[in-house]
Design a protein around this motif. Structure first.
Motif, PDB file in Angstrom:
ATOM      1  N   PRO A 225       5.985   7.431  -0.063  1.00 27.13           N
ATOM      2  CA  PRO A 225       6.310   6.345   0.864  1.00 27.13           C
ATOM      3  C   PRO A 225       5.460   5.097   0.606  1.00 27.13           C
ATOM      4  O   PRO A 225       4.245   5.183   0.471  1.00 27.13           O
ATOM      5  CB  PRO A 225       5.995   6.940   2.239  1.00 27.13           C
TER       6      PRO A 225
ATOM      7  N   ILE B  24       4.238   1.444   1.964  1.00 27.90           N
ATOM      8  CA  ILE B  24       4.135   0.709   3.225  1.00 27.90           C
ATOM      9  C   ILE B  24       4.541  -0.746   3.006  1.00 27.90           C
ATOM     10  O   ILE B  24       3.989  -1.435   2.152  1.00 27.90           O
ATOM     11  CB  ILE B  24       2.697   0.774   3.806  1.00 27.90           C
TER      12      ILE B  24
ATOM     13  N   ALA C  50       0.846  -1.194   0.000  1.00 24.90           N
ATOM     14  CA  ALA C  50       0.000   0.000   0.000  1.00 24.90           C
ATOM     15  C   ALA C  50       0.872   1.230   0.000  1.00 24.90           C
ATOM     16  O   ALA C  50       2.035   1.202   0.416  1.00 24.90           O
ATOM     17  CB  ALA C  50      -0.893   0.004   1.237  1.00 24.90           C
ATOM     18  N   MET C  51       0.317   2.347  -0.477  1.00 22.29           N
ATOM     19  CA  MET C  51       0.981   3.636  -0.360  1.00 22.29           C
ATOM     20  C   MET C  51       0.428   4.273   0.911  1.00 22.29           C
ATOM     21  O   MET C  51      -0.607   3.850   1.430  1.00 22.29           O
ATOM     22  CB  MET C  51       0.661   4.516  -1.567  1.00 22.29           C
ATOM     23  N   THR C  52       1.107   5.299   1.378  1.00 21.36           N
ATOM     24  CA  THR C  52       0.588   5.944   2.584  1.00 21.36           C
ATOM     25  C   THR C  52      -0.778   6.521   2.260  1.00 21.36           C
ATOM     26  O   THR C  52      -1.065   6.910   1.133  1.00 21.36           O
ATOM     27  CB  THR C  52       1.518   7.059   3.090  1.00 21.36           C
TER      28      THR C  52
ATOM     29  N   LYS D 136       6.646   4.448  11.585  1.00 24.59           N
ATOM     30  CA  LYS D 136       5.804   5.578  11.915  1.00 24.59           C
ATOM     31  C   LYS D 136       4.555   5.073  12.636  1.00 24.59           C
ATOM     32  O   LYS D 136       4.028   4.006  12.293  1.00 24.59           O
ATOM     33  CB  LYS D 136       5.394   6.257  10.606  1.00 24.59           C
TER      34      LYS D 136
ATOM     35  N   LEU E 201       0.874   4.944  13.154  1.00 29.48           N
ATOM     36  CA  LEU E 201      -0.294   5.282  12.335  1.00 29.48           C
ATOM     37  C   LEU E 201      -1.417   5.784  13.244  1.00 29.48           C
ATOM     38  O   LEU E 201      -2.156   6.686  12.891  1.00 29.48           O
ATOM     39  CB  LEU E 201      -0.749   4.040  11.553  1.00 29.48           C
ATOM     40  N   ASP E 202      -1.517   5.136  14.402  1.00 27.19           N
ATOM     41  CA  ASP E 202      -2.465   5.569  15.433  1.00 27.19           C
ATOM     42  C   ASP E 202      -1.633   5.899  16.672  1.00 27.19           C
ATOM     43  O   ASP E 202      -0.428   5.659  16.686  1.00 27.19           O
ATOM     44  CB  ASP E 202      -3.439   4.433  15.795  1.00 27.19           C
TER      45      ASP E 202
ATOM     46  N   ARG F 120      -5.055   3.168   5.754  1.00 23.02           N
ATOM     47  CA  ARG F 120      -4.967   3.100   7.210  1.00 23.02           C
ATOM     48  C   ARG F 120      -5.132   1.680   7.746  1.00 23.02           C
ATOM     49  O   ARG F 120      -5.099   1.432   8.934  1.00 23.02           O
ATOM     50  CB  ARG F 120      -6.003   4.035   7.845  1.00 23.02           C
ATOM     51  N   GLY F 121      -5.332   0.762   6.826  1.00 20.43           N
ATOM     52  CA  GLY F 121      -5.506  -0.634   7.250  1.00 20.43           C
ATOM     53  C   GLY F 121      -4.170  -1.342   7.411  1.00 20.43           C
ATOM     54  O   GLY F 121      -3.112  -0.721   7.461  1.00 20.43           O
ATOM     55  N   ASN F 122      -4.251  -2.658   7.455  1.00 21.91           N
ATOM     56  CA  ASN F 122      -3.045  -3.458   7.656  1.00 21.91           C
ATOM     57  C   ASN F 122      -2.316  -3.693   6.342  1.00 21.91           C
ATOM     58  O   ASN F 122      -2.923  -3.749   5.279  1.00 21.91           O
ATOM     59  CB  ASN F 122      -3.413  -4.819   8.242  1.00 21.91           C
ATOM     60  N   VAL F 123      -0.999  -3.862   6.459  1.00 18.33           N
ATOM     61  CA  VAL F 123      -0.195  -4.306   5.330  1.00 18.33           C
ATOM     62  C   VAL F 123       0.529  -5.572   5.782  1.00 18.33           C
ATOM     63  O   VAL F 123       1.169  -5.588   6.836  1.00 18.33           O
ATOM     64  CB  VAL F 123       0.819  -3.238   4.880  1.00 18.33           C
ATOM     65  N   GLY F 124       0.424  -6.606   4.981  1.00 16.54           N
ATOM     66  CA  GLY F 124       1.028  -7.888   5.342  1.00 16.54           C
ATOM     67  C   GLY F 124       0.111  -8.995   4.877  1.00 16.54           C
ATOM     68  O   GLY F 124      -1.004  -8.738   4.434  1.00 16.54           O
TER      69      GLY F 124
ATOM     70  N   GLU G   5       4.907  -3.038   5.676  1.00 17.09           N
ATOM     71  CA  GLU G   5       4.213  -3.906   6.618  1.00 17.09           C
ATOM     72  C   GLU G   5       3.639  -3.048   7.736  1.00 17.09           C
ATOM     73  O   GLU G   5       4.158  -1.973   8.028  1.00 17.09           O
ATOM     74  CB  GLU G   5       5.209  -4.919   7.209  1.00 17.09           C
ATOM     75  N   THR G   6       2.558  -3.545   8.332  1.00 10.62           N
ATOM     76  CA  THR G   6       2.069  -2.869   9.533  1.00 10.62           C
ATOM     77  C   THR G   6       2.234  -3.812  10.715  1.00 10.62           C
ATOM     78  O   THR G   6       2.102  -5.027  10.585  1.00 10.62           O
ATOM     79  CB  THR G   6       0.578  -2.480   9.395  1.00 10.62           C
TER      80      THR G   6
ATOM     81  N   LYS H 131      -0.884   1.098  16.121  1.00  8.27           N
ATOM     82  CA  LYS H 131      -0.444   0.495  14.867  1.00  8.27           C
ATOM     83  C   LYS H 131       0.764   1.249  14.330  1.00  8.27           C
ATOM     84  O   LYS H 131       0.775   2.479  14.300  1.00  8.27           O
ATOM     85  CB  LYS H 131      -1.592   0.542  13.851  1.00  8.27           C
TER      86      LYS H 131
ATOM     87  N   GLN I  14       7.846   1.685   6.577  1.00  6.05           N
ATOM     88  CA  GLN I  14       7.714   2.199   5.220  1.00  6.05           C
ATOM     89  C   GLN I  14       9.032   2.606   4.622  1.00  6.05           C
ATOM     90  O   GLN I  14      10.038   2.764   5.309  1.00  6.05           O
ATOM     91  CB  GLN I  14       6.694   3.338   5.191  1.00  6.05           C
TER      92      GLN I  14
END
Lengths: 289, 153, 380
Positions: free
Chosen positions: B69, B71, A190-192, B97, B99-100, A195-199, B73-74, B57, B61
Motif C-alpha cells: 500500500p 500512502i 510513503a509506503m505504509t 484507514k 492511523l491513530d 507514521r508521519g504525514n504525507v502531503g 496523503e494523510t 490521523k 492509500q
C-alpha cells in the motif's frame, strides 16, 4: 564621471584577499541519506576559529576539481567546527562525498546575509524547510533552541520527498521530545509503516500552533516550495515583511563581483541569500529573471 | 446533538451557511470513533458519507501490486475526508484507514445528495465548499508531482 | 586624481614622443593604440611611430573597417574592439596556484604570513576616449566600491596615468553625447588631448586634470593655450556632437525597462540574437567573470583562473537542475536591463557609456539604441 578619490585611495590587505581559500581539514564525513552527507571541518594554519551567523554560506574548494557555495549547517556556538551538509549531485559535491577524515578542503567565507533571528525576539518562530533546505536552517534552530526563553512558540515544519530522505533524524527526534518545540514532518510519498504525514509542507501551515500576528517565519527549500509556503503563511495571517526566504542562484565569486547570481537588481551572494519575502515577492513570479 | 451542532458550527467548512441548511446538515450528522489500524472505507465500495475529522490521523492509500500500500496523503484534525459521495457512480477511489485512534463526524451523503437534487441552492452551497477542498488537494498534488526535492526538479 | 585643474596648454605633435619617453622614464608601462589584424587595438608602445597614424575607422551595425586617410592625424579613429578593461580586468587572470603534497595540499593561506604580492608595472594609458574614461569610472565602482574590493583590479588600477583624447569625429555607432559621457572628456584623466591639424601645423591642446599631469607636462615644451586654441577645441567637440547619428534617451529608463520585462520586443530581438556574447566581450563595462579550477596532467599542480564570462551563455545562470535564463529572450533582456536599469540600483550609475561597440560587433547588427527606442515608444 570621475571616480571618487576615496575609491582609489585605500589599499587592500592581501592577507584577506577574498578570492583565496583557507585550508580546512576534514574531521568526519557522515552520510545522512542515500545522496546527502554532512562534512565536519576544522581550520588549519592561520585560522583557529571560524565565526559565522546562521544562514551564511561558504565557498568550498576541492583541489583541482572546483569550488561551490554550500550553506553552513552547524552550530554557530561552536566556531571551532565548521559543518556543511549537501547532496552529492554535481562534480564538486561528488568528489567531496569521496573524501575522508584528514583530507584538506579550501574554504572561503562566511558570505551572505544571515537569518535575522534577533528580529524574532519576543515572537513565535516558524521554520519551514523543504528537502535539503533544512541544512541552512539548522544553525538558526540551534541558536533559537539555545536561547529558547527569548521566543514564543517555536515550530519546525519540514517537508521532504520520502521517509528515507529525512535529514538529521536523530536531532529531529530529540527536538520533538522537548515540550517547548513543535516539530512536524511530512513527505511527498510513503509506503505504509510511515507514521508521519504525507502531503506537501504547505498543508501543515493552517494547523501549526503559532500566532500569525506575532510570528517570524524562516523558509528554505526549492524556490517553488518557498513561494507556496510564503503564500500559505500570508493566508494564515503572517505579514509578508515577517517572512524570510533563502534564495539560490549560480555563485562563482560569492562577493558580488562575478555577476552570476544576479536576481533582478540584487546579487544573491552579497544582498542575500536570505531576503525578506516582501522585497523579492514580485521578482519570484517573473519568468527567467 | 447540541454538541455536534457546536462542533459543526465552528468548522470553517460550514461558515456562512444559512440556518435552515445548517439544521438540515446537522440532522445528517453522527459521531464516529475509529480505532487505530481500522479501515474506514475501501476502494470500490459504495460512497455514502463524508467525514469531518475531529482528532487522530487518517491515511488515504492505494494498493500497488509490487510495493504494497502506497500512502497518497494523510488527513488530520479539521480536514474533510471524502467527496466520492457527491459524484456518480458514488464509489470510493482510495482506501481510507485510521492511523491513530480517530474521532470524526460522519455526514450522510446519500441523504444530502437527494436533498441537493431537490434544492439546487443547497447543492451549490455544498459544491462550492467541496470545490475549494478539491482545488487545494489538486494544488498539493501538482506540487507533489513536480517532485521538487528530487534529482531533476 | 584630486580635483580637476583645468589649465589648458598646447604642445606640438613632435612633443608626443617626449610625452611617451617621459612616462617611460617615470617607470610607466605605456599602453596605446596599435594597428593589428585589421583593427586598432591597445598594447604596449615604445614610441609614437607605432600609433595608427593616418588611419580612421568606419563603424556601423555589425561592421568595422579601417581606412587610410592620407594625412598624419594620430587619433582620428574612435574605438576598436578592445577597451582598457583588458588591462585592469584581464580576460584571463590566475588567482592562485596550489600543489599536491604527500600529505594534503598547499593552499595560499596555509602559512601564517600573508602571501607577498609582486608590485606590477604602473600603466599609462595613451588615447583613452571620453566614453572609455567613463567606463573605467563605472568599473571602479563595480570592483572597488562594494563591500569587497577586487584585489587584481585594485593592483592594476592603482597609479594609472591616463591620457584622454577628445574625439575629433563621431564613429558610426557612437551615442556618447546622449549618455552624457562624451565626446569631450571632463574628468577622470591626468591630461586630456585634443588633436588639431591646421594646414601644416599639427598640435595638441592639452587640458591638465591632475597635479601629476601638470608635473609630467613640465618635461615637455608646452605653451599656454590662446583664445583661438580654445575656440578650436570648442569647435571640434561641437562638430563631433553634431555628427553623432545615434542617441539613447535615458529619461525614466530604469522604470520603463523594469515595467516592460514582458515586452514583445524582447522576443522578436531574441529571434535575431545569436547569443554569441560579442557585445559583452567588447563592452568596456561588462564585468562578469567565471572561475575555473584546473590541474596539470599529473594532478600535482592546480590553478584557479578567472575568465571573462557572459550572461549570454546558458551556463551563466546554471543552478542544479538547469539554467535560470534558458531562453535567448531572457538572456538578451538580462543584458540590456542590467546595463540600463539594474546597474543603477547596484552601482548608482548606468552601465552603458555610449561607445557603440556592442552595435559594431554584433554579427546581426542589433542596436541597443533602437531596442530601447522601440520599447520606450511602444510601452506595454
Amino acid at each position: 564621471m570621475a571616480t571618487d578619490p576615496e575609491l582609489l585611495s585605500l589599499k587592500v590587505d592581501y592577507k584577506w584577499n577574498p578570492m583565496l581559500p583557507w585550508p580546512f581539514q576534514i574531521r568526519r564525513v557522515k552520510h545522512e541519506t542515500e545522496d546527502t552527507f554532512t562534512i565536519e571541518l576544522q581550520p588549519l594554519g592561520a585560522l583557529e576559529e571560524f565565526a559565522y551567523q546562521p544562514g551564511q554560506f561558504n565557498m568550498l574548494y576541492v583541489y583541482g576539481v572546483g569550488e561551490i557555495p554550500i550553506s553552513i549547517s552547524g552550530d554557530p556556538a561552536n566556531p571551532r567546527v565548521l559543518v556543511h551538509t549537501t547532496r552529492a549531485v554535481g562534480t564538486v559535491t561528488k568528489a567531496m562525498d569521496k573524501m575522508k577524515r584528514g583530507d584538506i578542503l579550501g574554504i572561503r567565507g562566511p558570505y551572505g546575509t544571515p537569518w535575522p533571528i534577533d528580529q524574532a525576539n519576543g515572537s513565535d518562530v516558524v521554520f519551514v524547510a523543504g528537502g535539503i533546505g533544512l541544512a541552512p536552517l539548522r544553525p538558526a534552530l540551534y541558536e533559537v533552541v539555545a536561547h529558547r526563553e527569548l521566543y514564543g512558540k517555536v515550530v519546525l515544519l519540514y517537508g521532504t520527498r520520502t521517509p528515507l530522505d529525512v535529514l538529521f533524524r536523530q536531532e529531529l527526534e530529540n527536538w520533538r521530545a522537548r515540550f517547548d518545540l513543535e516539530i512536524y514532518v511530512t513527505v511527498d510519498r510513503a509506503m505504509t509503516g510511515w507514521r508521519g504525514n504525507v502531503g506537501v509542507v504547505t498543508n501543515l501551515i493552517p494547523r501549526a500552533p503559532f500566532d500569525p500576528r506575532n510570528t517570524m517565519a524562516f523558509v528554505c527549500g526549492p524556490e517553488i516550495m518557498m513561494r507556496f509556503t510564503a503564500m500559505e503563511l500570508h493566508k494564515r495571517g503572517v505579514d509578508n515583511e515577517h517572512i524570510f526566504v533563502s534564495m539560490e542562484r549560480n555563485m562563482k565569486c560569492a562577493i558580488g563581483l562575478c555577476g552570476h547570481c544576479q536576481f533582478g537588481s540584487v546579487f544573491v551572494c552579497k544582498d542575500g541569500p536570505v531576503f525578506r519575502y516582501s522585497e523579492i515577492k514580485e521578482m519570484l513570479v517573473k519568468w527567467e529573471i | 446533538m447540541e454538541d455536534l451542532k457546536n462542533i459543526l458550527a465552528e468548522h470553517p467548512f460550514f461558515s456562512g451557511l444559512n440556518e435552515e441548511y445548517f439544521a438540515l446538515i446537522v440532522g445528517c450528522a453522527s459521531n464516529m470513533r475509529i480505532d487505530a489500524g481500522k479501515i474506514i472505507h475501501r476502494e470500490g465500495e459504495e460512497a455514502n458519507h463524508f467525514y469531518l475529522i475531529r482528532s487522530g490521523k487518517v491515511t488515504l492509500q492505494m494498493m500497488t501490486p509490487n510495493k504494497g500500500p502506497l500512502i497518497i496523503e494523510t488527513l488530520t484534525e479539521g480536514d474533510i475526508l471524502g467527496w466520492s459521495w457527491l459524484v456518480p457512480p458514488y464509489t470510493w477511489h482510495f482506501d481510507a484507514k485510521a492511523l491513530d485512534l480517530t474521532r470524526m463526524i460522519a455526514l450522510d451523503g446519500k441523504c444530502l445528495r437527494t436533498k441537493c437534487e431537490n434544492d439546487h441552492h443547497l447543492g451549490y452551497e455544498l459544491l462550492k465548499r467541496f470545490a475549494d477542498i478539491m482545488m487545494k488537494r489538486l494544488e498539493s498534488t501538482r506540487l507533489q508531482l513536480m517532485d521538487i526535492y528530487g534529482d531533476r526538479p | 586624481m584630486v580635483g580637476i585643474h583645468l589649465k589648458t596648454l598646447i604642445f606640438e605633435r613632435s612633443e608626443l614622443d617626449h610625452l611617451v619617453e617621459t612616462l617611460k622614464r617615470r617607470d610607466y608601462k605605456v599602453i596605446g593604440p596599435l594597428l593589428r589584424g585589421g583593427a586598432i587595438v591597445y598594447d604596449e608602445i615604445t614610441n609614437t611611430s607605432s600609433l595608427p597614424i593616418g588611419w580612421t575607422d568606419e563603424r556601423s551595425n555589425g561592421k568595422y573597417r579601417l581606412k587610410n586617410r592620407d594625412d598624419a592625424v594620430v587619433f582620428d579613429w574612435t574605438v576598436g574592439p578592445q577597451s582598457w578593461k583588458r588591462f585592469l580586468f584581464p580576460p584571463i587572470q590566475k588567482i592562485f596556484a596550489t600543489h599536491k603534497r604527500p600529505k594534503g595540499i598547499d593552499l595560499p593561506n596555509t602559512k601564517k604570513q600573508p602571501v607577498q604580492e609582486t608590485v606590477p608595472a604602473k600603466y599609462a594609458f595613451l588615447g583613452v576616449r571620453p566614453c572609455d574614461l567613463h567606463a573605467i569610472a563605472v568599473q571602479d565602482k563595480v570592483f572597488l566600491g562594494g563591500p569587497y574590493r577586487d584585489p587584481v583590479y585594485e593592483r592594476k588600477r592603482s597609479g594609472n596615468f591616463i591620457i584622454a583624447v577628445n574625439c575629433r569625429q563621431a564613429g558610426g555607432t557612437c551615442f556618447c553625447a546622449s549618455m552624457g559621457t562624451g565626446p569631450k572628456a571632463t574628468s577622470g584623466f591626468d591630461i586630456a588631448l585634443t588633436e588639431v591639424l591646421e594646414g601644416k601645423r599639427h598640435y595638441f591642446i592639452v587640458e591638465v586634470g591632475t597635479e601629476l599631469g601638470g608635473e609630467v607636462l613640465k618635461s615637455l615644451k608646452c605653451l599656454k593655450a590662446t583664445d583661438e586654441n580654445l575656440a578650436a577645441l570648442k569647435e571640434i567637440c561641437e562638430k563631433t556632437t553634431q555628427q553623432m547619428g545615434r542617441s539613447l534617451d535615458t529619461t525614466n529608463l530604469k522604470s520603463i525597462l523594469y515595467q516592460n520585462s514582458e515586452h514583445p520586443r524582447w522576443e522578436s530581438t531574441a529571434s535575431r540574437c545569436l547569443t554569441c556574447a560579442n557585445c559583452t566581450m567588447v563592452c568596456p563595462t561588462c564585468f562578469c567573470a567565471t572561475i575555473e579550477d584546473v590541474t596539470d596532467l599529473s594532478g600535482k599542480q592546480a590553478e584557479r583562473m578567472r575568465k571573462w564570462d557572459s550572461c549570454f551563455t546558458l551556463d551563466f545562470s546554471y543552478i542544479h537542475g538547469g539554467s535560470v535564463r534558458a531562453s535567448t529572450k531572457a538572456r538578451y533582456r538580462q543584458w540590456v536591463t542590467h546595463k540600463l536599469a539594474s546597474w543603477v540600483d547596484q552601482f548608482g550609475t548606468l552601465g552603458c557609456v555610449g561607445c557603440g561597440r556592442c552595435i559594431t560587433w554584433c554579427p546581426v547588427g542589433i542596436d541597443i539604441t533602437e531596442e530601447v527606442r522601440t520599447i520606450r515608444e511602444n510601452q506595454s
